[in-house]
Scaffold this motif. Sequence first.
Motif, PDB file in Angstrom:
ATOM      1  N   LEU A  49       0.833  -1.206   0.000  1.00  0.00           N
ATOM      2  CA  LEU A  49       0.000   0.000   0.000  1.00  0.00           C
ATOM      3  C   LEU A  49       0.869   1.258   0.000  1.00  0.00           C
ATOM      4  O   LEU A  49       0.552   2.241  -0.675  1.00  0.00           O
ATOM      5  CB  LEU A  49      -0.930   0.001   1.222  1.00  0.00           C
ATOM      6  N   LYS A  50       1.980   1.203   0.726  1.00  0.00           N
ATOM      7  CA  LYS A  50       2.886   2.360   0.750  1.00  0.00           C
ATOM      8  C   LYS A  50       3.567   2.542  -0.599  1.00  0.00           C
ATOM      9  O   LYS A  50       3.705   3.666  -1.097  1.00  0.00           O
ATOM     10  CB  LYS A  50       3.927   2.181   1.853  1.00  0.00           C
ATOM     11  N   GLU A  51       3.980   1.443  -1.206  1.00  0.00           N
ATOM     12  CA  GLU A  51       4.637   1.515  -2.519  1.00  0.00           C
ATOM     13  C   GLU A  51       3.680   2.025  -3.592  1.00  0.00           C
ATOM     14  O   GLU A  51       4.101   2.652  -4.566  1.00  0.00           O
ATOM     15  CB  GLU A  51       5.185   0.143  -2.895  1.00  0.00           C
ATOM     16  N   ALA A  52       2.379   1.767  -3.405  1.00  0.00           N
ATOM     17  CA  ALA A  52       1.372   2.247  -4.355  1.00  0.00           C
ATOM     18  C   ALA A  52       0.984   3.694  -4.101  1.00  0.00           C
ATOM     19  O   ALA A  52       0.196   4.273  -4.854  1.00  0.00           O
ATOM     20  CB  ALA A  52       0.132   1.358  -4.289  1.00  0.00           C
ATOM     21  N   ILE A  58       4.047   3.302   8.047  1.00  0.00           N
ATOM     22  CA  ILE A  58       3.691   1.984   8.570  1.00  0.00           C
ATOM     23  C   ILE A  58       4.275   1.855   9.967  1.00  0.00           C
ATOM     24  O   ILE A  58       5.489   1.952  10.165  1.00  0.00           O
ATOM     25  CB  ILE A  58       4.227   0.858   7.673  1.00  0.00           C
ATOM     26  N   VAL A  59       3.393   1.653  10.941  1.00  0.00           N
ATOM     27  CA  VAL A  59       3.802   1.532  12.339  1.00  0.00           C
ATOM     28  C   VAL A  59       3.500   0.110  12.813  1.00  0.00           C
ATOM     29  O   VAL A  59       2.363  -0.357  12.712  1.00  0.00           O
ATOM     30  CB  VAL A  59       3.061   2.543  13.237  1.00  0.00           C
ATOM     31  N   LEU A  60       4.531  -0.568  13.313  1.00  0.00           N
ATOM     32  CA  LEU A  60       4.358  -1.915  13.850  1.00  0.00           C
ATOM     33  C   LEU A  60       4.172  -1.834  15.358  1.00  0.00           C
ATOM     34  O   LEU A  60       4.799  -1.014  16.028  1.00  0.00           O
ATOM     35  CB  LEU A  60       5.581  -2.781  13.546  1.00  0.00           C
ATOM     36  N   VAL A  61       3.324  -2.696  15.890  1.00  0.00           N
ATOM     37  CA  VAL A  61       3.145  -2.752  17.345  1.00  0.00           C
ATOM     38  C   VAL A  61       3.121  -4.214  17.771  1.00  0.00           C
ATOM     39  O   VAL A  61       2.471  -5.046  17.135  1.00  0.00           O
ATOM     40  CB  VAL A  61       1.854  -2.013  17.792  1.00  0.00           C
TER      41      VAL A  61
END
Length: 249
Positions: A49-52, A58-61
């Motif tokens: 989605l970020k590449e598009a 993008i945050v990981l938890v």
Amino acid sequence: MKVLVPVKRVIDANLKPRVKADGSGIDLTNTKMSMNPFDEIAVEEALRLKEAGTASEIVLVSIGPAQAQETIRTGLAMGADRGILVQADGPVEPLAVAKILKAVAEQEAPGLVVLGKQAIDDDCNQTGQMLAALLGWPQGTFASKIEIAGGRIKVTREVDGGLQVVDLAMPAVVTTDLRLNQPRYASLPNIMKAKKKPIDMKTAADFGVDTRPRLEVIETKEPPKRQAGVKVASVADLVDKLKNEAGVL
């Protein structure tokens, strides 16, 4: 749009779990731990989605022991931007996980939460649904395809009867199925970059969540060993054994 991706530290999917001698649980001594495979798929989908150009961050938890930082670093090496570790020793049940994720989501204000449909250690398949209920957000579970346009997300779901397409307003919660994508391998340069990406350290108490288990594991057992098969000389012998020995006819 910010995407929040919860990830869980579990026993490596290629290993066979060992039950403790006293039957009190799974023996994790010297056991290789990895990111939950369904969560890897969630990270990969967020990266796509970020590449598009749909996602901006993008945050990981992750919720678990200090060693879960390694799991977050794996996602950061894949391409995520930063991480949050909510330290908790011992098992944390799905409802407590969902409550913590709700508090994180309220602080981070993501447009989308993407997580694996279940973890391979407990197979509960509950956290995503509970999180959506607590937030009051629409949910698309068991996603095999995701399309975002015009502030809405279209999720193709895998259901017993085939495929179901749901159209959701955002923000939303989506849980990933196996056929959504194939996660990438982290490159060596990205692994080195991941070491410098920030991970915020939190505790469950910071969010006012009680993580004490409500369930008690009474006993853990190995599954029964599969019995050896037999060869039959004819279809008649097969039918006879199914009827008189196996009792399935």
